[in-house]
Design a protein around this motif. Structure first.
Motif, PDB file in Angstrom:
ATOM      1  N   UNK A   1       0.845  -1.198   0.000  1.00 13.42           N
ATOM      2  CA  UNK A   1       0.000   0.000   0.000  1.00 13.42           C
ATOM      3  C   UNK A   1       0.880   1.247   0.000  1.00 13.42           C
ATOM      4  N   UNK A   2       0.661   2.124  -0.982  1.00 10.08           N
ATOM      5  CA  UNK A   2       1.325   3.430  -1.033  1.00 10.08           C
ATOM      6  C   UNK A   2       0.253   4.490  -0.824  1.00 10.08           C
ATOM      7  N   UNK A   3       0.351   5.193   0.300  1.00  8.04           N
ATOM      8  CA  UNK A   3      -0.664   6.171   0.693  1.00  8.04           C
ATOM      9  C   UNK A   3       0.017   7.457   1.144  1.00  8.04           C
ATOM     10  N   UNK A   4      -0.740   8.572   1.166  1.00 11.72           N
ATOM     11  CA  UNK A   4      -0.123   9.853   1.526  1.00 11.72           C
ATOM     12  C   UNK A   4       0.119  10.037   3.014  1.00 11.72           C
ATOM     13  N   UNK A   5      -0.590   9.307   3.868  1.00  6.92           N
ATOM     14  CA  UNK A   5      -0.421   9.484   5.314  1.00  6.92           C
ATOM     15  C   UNK A   5      -0.890   8.238   6.062  1.00  6.92           C
ATOM     16  N   UNK A   6      -0.605   8.206   7.363  1.00 10.42           N
ATOM     17  CA  UNK A   6      -0.900   7.027   8.175  1.00 10.42           C
ATOM     18  C   UNK A   6      -2.396   6.764   8.277  1.00 10.42           C
TER      19      UNK A   6
ATOM     20  N   UNK B   1       1.486  -5.572   2.914  1.00 13.93           N
ATOM     21  CA  UNK B   1       2.927  -5.424   3.090  1.00 13.93           C
ATOM     22  C   UNK B   1       3.225  -3.959   3.372  1.00 13.93           C
ATOM     23  N   UNK B   2       3.856  -3.699   4.502  1.00 18.00           N
ATOM     24  CA  UNK B   2       4.039  -2.311   4.939  1.00 18.00           C
ATOM     25  C   UNK B   2       5.025  -1.580   4.027  1.00 18.00           C
ATOM     26  N   UNK B   3       4.737  -0.310   3.718  1.00 16.17           N
ATOM     27  CA  UNK B   3       5.629   0.465   2.843  1.00 16.17           C
ATOM     28  C   UNK B   3       7.018   0.699   3.422  1.00 16.17           C
ATOM     29  N   UNK B   4       7.221   0.454   4.711  1.00 18.12           N
ATOM     30  CA  UNK B   4       8.570   0.532   5.277  1.00 18.12           C
ATOM     31  C   UNK B   4       9.533  -0.382   4.512  1.00 18.12           C
ATOM     32  N   UNK B   5       9.049  -1.571   4.165  1.00 20.67           N
ATOM     33  CA  UNK B   5       9.911  -2.536   3.464  1.00 20.67           C
ATOM     34  C   UNK B   5      10.284  -2.027   2.084  1.00 20.67           C
ATOM     35  N   UNK B   6       9.322  -1.425   1.416  1.00 23.27           N
ATOM     36  CA  UNK B   6       9.590  -0.860   0.088  1.00 23.27           C
ATOM     37  C   UNK B   6      10.524   0.340   0.191  1.00 23.27           C
TER      38      UNK B   6
ATOM     39  N   UNK C   1      11.257  -9.649  -5.081  1.00 20.45           N
ATOM     40  CA  UNK C   1      11.981  -9.912  -3.835  1.00 20.45           C
ATOM     41  C   UNK C   1      11.045 -10.216  -2.675  1.00 20.45           C
ATOM     42  N   UNK C   2       9.925  -9.485  -2.593  1.00 16.43           N
ATOM     43  CA  UNK C   2       9.021  -9.602  -1.447  1.00 16.43           C
ATOM     44  C   UNK C   2       7.753 -10.379  -1.754  1.00 16.43           C
ATOM     45  N   UNK C   3       7.657 -10.952  -2.971  1.00 14.03           N
ATOM     46  CA  UNK C   3       6.481 -11.722  -3.378  1.00 14.03           C
ATOM     47  C   UNK C   3       5.199 -10.898  -3.273  1.00 14.03           C
ATOM     48  N   UNK C   4       5.237  -9.690  -3.864  1.00 17.30           N
ATOM     49  CA  UNK C   4       4.088  -8.795  -3.901  1.00 17.30           C
ATOM     50  C   UNK C   4       3.282  -9.067  -5.167  1.00 17.30           C
ATOM     51  N   UNK C   5       1.965  -9.199  -5.024  1.00 20.41           N
ATOM     52  CA  UNK C   5       1.119  -9.435  -6.185  1.00 20.41           C
ATOM     53  C   UNK C   5       0.455  -8.182  -6.721  1.00 20.41           C
ATOM     54  N   UNK C   6       0.115  -7.245  -5.824  1.00 18.57           N
ATOM     55  CA  UNK C   6      -0.554  -6.012  -6.208  1.00 18.57           C
ATOM     56  C   UNK C   6       0.000  -4.842  -5.402  1.00 18.57           C
ATOM     57  N   UNK C   7      -0.068  -3.656  -6.004  1.00 19.28           N
ATOM     58  CA  UNK C   7       0.280  -2.425  -5.297  1.00 19.28           C
ATOM     59  C   UNK C   7      -0.953  -1.531  -5.295  1.00 19.28           C
ATOM     60  N   UNK C   8      -1.452  -1.235  -4.104  1.00 21.40           N
ATOM     61  CA  UNK C   8      -2.601  -0.348  -3.933  1.00 21.40           C
ATOM     62  C   UNK C   8      -2.033   1.064  -3.802  1.00 21.40           C
ATOM     63  N   UNK C   9      -2.322   1.940  -4.766  1.00 30.79           N
ATOM     64  CA  UNK C   9      -1.734   3.275  -4.802  1.00 30.79           C
ATOM     65  C   UNK C   9      -2.833   4.330  -4.765  1.00 30.79           C
ATOM     66  N   UNK C  10      -2.718   5.248  -3.818  1.00 26.46           N
ATOM     67  CA  UNK C  10      -3.646   6.374  -3.747  1.00 26.46           C
ATOM     68  C   UNK C  10      -3.085   7.498  -4.608  1.00 26.46           C
ATOM     69  N   UNK C  11      -3.796   7.813  -5.685  1.00 25.08           N
ATOM     70  CA  UNK C  11      -3.437   8.928  -6.541  1.00 25.08           C
ATOM     71  C   UNK C  11      -4.482  10.027  -6.382  1.00 25.08           C
ATOM     72  N   UNK C  12      -4.352  11.106  -7.115  1.00 26.81           N
ATOM     73  CA  UNK C  12      -5.294  12.213  -6.983  1.00 26.81           C
ATOM     74  C   UNK C  12      -6.694  11.790  -7.418  1.00 26.81           C
TER      75      UNK C  12
ATOM     76  N   UNK D   1       8.144  10.582  -0.231  1.00 24.98           N
ATOM     77  CA  UNK D   1       7.414  10.283  -1.472  1.00 24.98           C
ATOM     78  C   UNK D   1       6.149   9.452  -1.226  1.00 24.98           C
ATOM     79  N   UNK D   2       5.999   8.871   0.002  1.00 26.75           N
ATOM     80  CA  UNK D   2       4.778   8.187   0.404  1.00 26.75           C
ATOM     81  C   UNK D   2       4.887   7.935   1.905  1.00 26.75           C
ATOM     82  N   UNK D   3       3.780   7.534   2.523  1.00 26.01           N
ATOM     83  CA  UNK D   3       3.785   7.282   3.965  1.00 26.01           C
ATOM     84  C   UNK D   3       4.700   6.126   4.320  1.00 26.01           C
ATOM     85  N   UNK D   4       5.554   6.354   5.288  1.00 26.97           N
ATOM     86  CA  UNK D   4       6.390   5.331   5.886  1.00 26.97           C
ATOM     87  C   UNK D   4       6.672   5.739   7.318  1.00 26.97           C
TER      88      UNK D   4
END
Length: 228
Positions: free
Chosen positions: A111-116, A131-136, A159-170, A199-202
């Motif tokens: 998950x890539x989001x603008x804030x917690x 999968x927490x964005x800290x790892x990314x 590397x992390x066996x990620x299947x999807x990325x949930x991204x918050x855009x405008x 560049x994203x919440x971490x």
């Protein structure tokens, strides 16, 4: 209290229902070079999957990566998600009768989001392994990259066996398949609050050589807006 709980559950329904493409089992009915025909179409074009070949004697392995290009048709390439050095090498990465698992690893979501608060809004719906964005962020720091893009998302996914990325855009949220490099779902979405960390919440304040350090400036929506 009961009324409040009902309202809370109703707010989660749009997050849980109908957004994530389901995992689909099907098989290959015809092969023409790198192009294959599927017995059943995957739910969305751009979805990736894996080709499973049965070697007999109970041995089955991934031999190819598949991406649906149009309903019921896909392209395949040699698999690079898992190694099977103990198994024989097939003559082709895909053969008629091979099994296809569409949406392989789609339960594993970065998950890539603008804030917690927005991150929690997305992940509290459950139903996935988030999968927490800290790892990314740590991966980007190690690779020397500064913002998300299709290339480093693909590298992190392997590397992390990620299947999807949930991204918050405008104004919207997207589901990006890092293996195929395609968006497989999109919907209207409003983040919680106005904070947008770059560049994203971490949870990190700094990574490696100050990649996320206090002097790091930029626009969150610009950093993730290039993923299309």
């Amino acid at each position: 209290m009961k009324k409040l709980m009902t309202i809370f559950l109703l707010t989660l329904l749009p997050l849980m229902a109908g957004f994530y493409p389901p995992t689909v089992h099907t098989r290959i009915t015809a092969v023409d070079g790198s192009r294959v025909t599927l017995a059943k179409a995957l739910p969305a074009n751009g979805m990736s999957g894996v080709v499973l070949h049965n070697f007999g004697k109970g041995l089955q392995a991934i031999t190819g990566i598949l991406v649906q290009t149009e309903p019921g048709h896909a392209t395949v390439r040699k698999g690079d998600l898992l190694d099977h050095p103990g198994l024989p090498t097939p003559k082709s990465v895909a053969l008629p009768g091979d099994t296809v698992l569409g949406g392989y690893l789609y339960n594993n979501v970065l998950v890539l989001a603008p804030n917690a608060e927005t991150y929690r809004k997305i992940t509290r719906s459950g139903g996935r392994f988030f999968i927490h964005p800290d790892l990314y962020a740590a991966y980007l720091s190690r690779e020397g990259d500064s913002t998300p893009d299709a290339s480093n998302l693909a590298g992190f996914a392997r590397e992390a066996q990620v299947g999807l990325v949930y991204i918050v855009q405008k104004g919207r949220a997207i589901l990006f398949d890092p293996i195929s490099g395609h968006i497989v779902a999109s919907r209207a979405f409003q983040p919680v609050g106005s904070e947008a960390r770059y560049p994203f919440y971490t949870r990190f304040s700094s990574v490696g050589g100050g990649f996320f350090g206090g002097g790091s400036k930029g626009d969150y929506y610009q950093s993730v807006g290039g993923i299309k």
